[in-house]
Every structure is written in structure tokens, then in C-alpha cells.
Scaffold this active site. Structure first.
Site, PDB file in Angstrom:
ATOM      1  N   ASN A 179       0.720  -1.118   0.194  1.00  7.42           N
ATOM      2  CA  ASN A 179       0.064   0.008  -0.262  1.00  7.42           C
ATOM      3  C   ASN A 179       1.141   0.520   0.113  1.00  7.42           C
ATOM      4  O   ASN A 179       2.363   1.141   0.047  1.00  7.42           O
ATOM      5  CB  ASN A 179      -1.037  -0.099   1.185  1.00  7.42           C
ATOM      6  CG  ASN A 179      -0.282  -0.326   2.878  1.00  7.42           C
ATOM      7  OD1 ASN A 179       0.606   0.643   2.951  1.00  7.42           O
ATOM      8  ND2 ASN A 179      -0.462  -0.732   3.345  1.00  7.42           N
ATOM      9  N   PRO A 191      -2.919 -12.037   9.787  1.00 10.61           N
ATOM     10  CA  PRO A 191      -3.086 -11.705  11.712  1.00 10.61           C
ATOM     11  C   PRO A 191      -3.648  -9.571  11.501  1.00 10.61           C
ATOM     12  O   PRO A 191      -3.186  -9.403  11.230  1.00 10.61           O
ATOM     13  CB  PRO A 191      -2.260 -12.033  11.854  1.00 10.61           C
ATOM     14  CG  PRO A 191      -1.458 -11.545  10.874  1.00 10.61           C
ATOM     15  CD  PRO A 191      -1.969 -11.715   9.831  1.00 10.61           C
TER      16      PRO A 191
HETATM   17  O1  C5P Z   1      -8.662  -2.334  10.265  1.00  6.86           O
HETATM   18  P1  C5P Z   1      -7.524  -1.413   9.983  1.00  6.86           P
HETATM   19  O2  C5P Z   1      -6.716  -1.794   9.264  1.00  6.86           O
HETATM   20  O3  C5P Z   1      -8.437   0.036   9.799  1.00  6.86           O
HETATM   21  O4  C5P Z   1      -7.218  -1.276  11.453  1.00  6.86           O
HETATM   22  C1  C5P Z   1      -6.184  -0.485  11.731  1.00  6.86           C
HETATM   23  C2  C5P Z   1      -5.425  -0.310  13.298  1.00  6.86           C
HETATM   24  O5  C5P Z   1      -4.690  -1.765  13.210  1.00  6.86           O
HETATM   25  C3  C5P Z   1      -4.194   0.312  12.434  1.00  6.86           C
HETATM   26  O6  C5P Z   1      -3.993   0.324  14.005  1.00  6.86           O
HETATM   27  C4  C5P Z   1      -3.306  -0.842  12.525  1.00  6.86           C
HETATM   28  O7  C5P Z   1      -1.945  -0.908  12.518  1.00  6.86           O
HETATM   29  C5  C5P Z   1      -3.548  -2.089  13.048  1.00  6.86           C
HETATM   30  N1  C5P Z   1      -3.932  -2.956  11.895  1.00  6.86           N
HETATM   31  C6  C5P Z   1      -3.253  -3.729  12.671  1.00  6.86           C
HETATM   32  N2  C5P Z   1      -2.906  -5.640  11.923  1.00  6.86           N
HETATM   33  C7  C5P Z   1      -3.378  -5.453  10.526  1.00  6.86           C
HETATM   34  C8  C5P Z   1      -4.468  -4.625   9.841  1.00  6.86           C
HETATM   35  C9  C5P Z   1      -4.521  -3.684  11.188  1.00  6.86           C
HETATM   36  O8  C5P Z   1      -2.187  -3.729  13.140  1.00  6.86           O
HETATM   37  N3  C5P Z   1      -3.643  -6.719  10.214  1.00  6.86           N
END
Ligand code: C5P
Length: 398
Positions: A208, A304
Site C-alpha cells: 500500500n 492476522p
Molecule cells: O482495520 P484497520 O486496518 O483499519 O485498522 C487500523 C489499525 O489496526 C492500525 O492501527 C493498524 O496498524 C492496525 N492493524 C494491525 N494489523 C492488521 C490490520 C491493522 O495491526 N492486520
């Protein structure tokens, strides 16, 4: 700002030794005392007279110097400082430090000290990249010796690559966290940062647009408040924050392993943009077009959730867990729900719609969501967001 400190400056024998004259001046300008030590090789590059004149202090050169020992024994000398800086630090000095040698004044002082030590390596690129130097670097880092630089660039010997001594201001800025002052002194904070990359086959991957700038700024702000910071980062071209223990990873699975290995921590900030999906079956061979003109057949599976895994832990959960929520629609509502779902204490929500220019830009506009409610912060630089967050963390852990 670094002021009122006593810095024992060991000048090693390298062409960058001339830069340490400037380092002495800038340290003194800020109201610090510099006690200079020259190695025998350093005297081939700078004279004791110029060093002494700039430092307005006696130059220490010899382990068996009778006058020196009468005035102040070498053990006392190494402990009378607030900090020992080695600049430039040669490959030989690094090897001596890593091997625990004490065969001249500089190496003996480094062995006898109980004070923070910071080194600014400088050497030919091949010497820097030599496995022996890299091995010594790992040893020194594991002993909590702070390493500043080297920088990449054109070298005095005409080669190009990492090996140039860092600039004076970077060395001085690194001394502040080395001294470990600040409200987060003695605290361990974990920060994840950057994107992750998920391999599809040997040449392709999913990733990304995260630059890692916000995570790096947060790590640096925490270090400047005195925290010990483990910085787990995906591939990023942003310079590594000074003073962190960096762990470089590629995939979400590796990031989770590194995060687990870094615990326990007092606080954890999950600023990484972790890829939501990875290839269900990574191919060890390059996937070829099948000639049908149709799309390739490969399945994705969910990664995860690192934040949720740590925040929902029963044992060994950090006291404060902070997540980010980058959204393009219903930003606040989504972030509030995410905080509940993932079990973190705070969520910093931000709108990453392209028109905001936040992804890849230098500014950020965040809203802090906690059990106290929703608090909108004005748009500001990522460094300012980081400083404000670090201060909040310090207040909360206090
Ligand atoms: O679900 P989303 O990606 O929007 O969540 C964002 C938050 O969750 C951020 O703090 C990101 O670092 C963390 N995250 C994570 N592991 C993932 C997905 C997101 O630690 N697989």
C-alpha cells in the site's frame, strides 16, 4: 536541547576527525563542557593544540600519562562525564569496543564507563559493509550503544556509499535521547510503522501507499521523551529514527512475530498500514500468463490483526494500546467502532481521501478517540502530531 552536560569526546583516527572540531564548538555554544580524548591515529588528522584550544580543556591522549593520572585517573575521567561520544568512530574502535579491548586510553575509558555511549561511525564504504564491522555493529547495538549514521554519500576516498560521518547537528540531536532524560525514562514503547508487503510469487507483491513517515515521527518523539523504543517497520524509505531499536520486516506475519518478541512494553502504538490480505498460497515460481487473456487465478486470505491480537491479550498486554484508523468515509463512526472491536485504548482517526494529501504528505489531521470521548486535533505537521501523541502517552503513563 542539550545544555549543561559534560561530554567526553573520543576522537578516532579518520578523515572525518576535522568535523569533530565543529562538534566541539557547537556543543560548547550550547553551554556544554567537552573533555577531548585523542587516539594516536587521530593525532595524524587533527592536532592536540587545535582540539584543546577549541575545547578550552586539556586533551587526554595517553593511558599512562602521569600528570593526567594525578589530575584525574582514567576511571574517574570515564565516569565524570554525562555521556561519552566517539566521533569519528573508526572500524578499529568499533572492533575494540565489541571485543572489550582496553589497550589505549580511548578503549580503556569505554570499558570503564557506566555512562551512555554514542558512536558516530565513519569509514570507507567497504570497511563499513565488511561482515566483521556489521557483526560488531550488531554487538554494540545489543549493548545499548547508540549509533548515529553513517550517512550515504561521496567519500573522501572517492567512493560512494554509506560511510560518511553524520552531520554535527544530527550527532548533537542524538545525544538528547542517549542521555535518556525525560518523562518516559525507563519506559518501553513499541511502535509499528510503514506498509507491509505480501509476496504473491518471487517477483510480485501486494502493498500500500504508506510512507512510514508518521510512525517514524512518533518513534522519534517517544525517544526524545526518554523512552526505550522498539520500532518494528515494514519497507520504508523514510530515514530510520535516531535512537530506536529497529526491527525490519516485510510481511504482516513477520510483523506480528517481531511485535510479540518485543513485549513486554508499557505502551504500544500501531501506526503500520498492515496489508489486510495476503496470497493464500505464495507461489515459489513466477506465475505466467496462460494465454487465455483472462485474469490469473490466485486467492487471497486475511492477515492476522496485530493490533487486536495485542490489545485483546489477557496476559502481558501493554498498559496503553494505541491504534490508527485511516478511512475515507464515515471516518469518526468507523473509528469509534474499530476501537471497540479491536480492544485498544485510543484510536487516532484520519481521513485518507486523496484530496486531503495526507497519505505520503507531511501533514496529518487526526481525531483522538478514547474512553473520554472524541477530540479533534487541528491539521498540523506529522512531527507535531507525533510530539502531541508522545506527550499524551507520557502523561497517561505517569
Ligand atoms: O482495520 P484497520 O486496518 O483499519 O485498522 C487500523 C489499525 O489496526 C492500525 O492501527 C493498524 O496498524 C492496525 N492493524 C494491525 N494489523 C492488521 C490490520 C491493522 O495491526 N492486520
Amino acid at each position: 536541547m542539550l545544555t549543561g552536560k559534560r561530554v567526553l569526546l573520543i576522537i578516532g583516527g579518520g578523515i572525518a576527525a576535522f568535523k569533530s572540531l565543529d562538534l566541539i564548538r557547537r556543543l560548547r555554544e550550547r553551554g556544554n563542557t567537552v573533555v577531548p580524548v585523542l587516539t594516536a591515529a587521530a593525532e595524524k588528522f587533527v592536532t592536540p593544540l587545535s582540539v584543546s584550544a577549541l575545547a578550552a580543556e586539556r586533551v587526554h591522549r595517553d593511558l599512562f600519562d602521569l600528570t593526567g593520572e594525578v589530575e584525574m585517573g582514567h576511571i574517574e575521567l570515564s565516569r565524570s562525564a554525562d555521556l561519552i561520544a566517539v566521533a569519528p568512530c573508526t572500524a578499529d574502535l568499533m572492533a575494540k569496543m565489541a571485543g572489550g579491548h582496553a589497550d589505549d586510553l580511548a578503549s580503556t575509558l569505554l570499558m570503564a564507563t557506566d555512562k551512555p555511549v554514542l558512536i558516530a561511525p565513519s569509514m570507507n564504504v567497504r570497511m563499513w559493509l565488511h561482515p566483521a564491522t556489521q557483526r560488531n555493529l550488531t554487538t554494540l547495538r545489543s549493548e545499548r550503544i547508540l549509533v548515529v549514521g553513517p550517512e550515504e554519500g561521496e567519500m573522501a576516498c572517492g567512493e560512494f556509499g554509506p560511510g560518511r560521518m553524520s552531520e554535527t547537528t544530527d550527532i548533537i540531536n542524538a545525544m538528547v535521547p542517549a542521555l535518556g532524560d525525560g518523562p518516559l525514562r525507563g519506559r518501553h514503547v513499541l511502535v509499528t510503522s510503514g506498509p507491509t508487503i505480501e509476496s504473491i510469487d518471487p517477483v510480485r507483491y501486494i502493498t500500500n501507499r504508506s510512507s512510514g513517515a508518521q510512525g517514524a515521527a512518533i518513534a522519534e518523539a517517544l525517544v526524545s521523551l526518554g523512552a526505550r523504543v522498539t520500532f518494528v517497520t515494514g519497507p520504508s524509505s523514510v530515514p530510520q529514527p535516531i535512537g530506536v531499536e529497529a526491527v525490519r520486516v516485510e510481511s504482516a506475519a513477520q510483523m506480528l512475530d517481531a511485535v510479540e518478541a518485543a513485549l513486554p512494553a508499557d505502551a504500544a502504538v500501531f501506526a503500520a498500514a498492515v496489508a489486510d490480505w495476503r496470497s493464500a498460497k505464495e507461489s515459489s515460481r513466477k506465475i505466467k500468463k496462460d494465454g487465455s487473456g483472462g485474469p490469473p487465478k490466485f486467492e487471497l486470505m486475511e492477515n492476522p490483526d496485530i493490533l487486536a491480537t495485542i490489545a485483546l491479550k489477557r496476559d502481558g498486554r501493554p498498559e496503553l494500546v494505541v491504534g490508527f484508523a485511516a478511512e475515507t468515509d464515515d471516518v469518526i463512526a468507523q473509528a469509534v467502532a474499530k476501537r471497540e472491536r479491536k480492544g485498544c485504548d485510543w484510536i487516532l482517526a484520519n481521513d485518507v481521501s486523496p484530496e486531503t494529501g495526507i497519505v505520503g504528505g507531511s501533514e496529518n489531521a487526526v481525531t483522538l478517540i478514547s474512553s473520554d470521548g472524541v477530540e479533534e486535533w487541528p491539521r498540523m505537521g506529522k512531527t507535531q502530531v507525533a510530539a502531541r501523541l508522545a506527550n499524551r502517552i507520557a502523561e497517561t503513563l505517569a
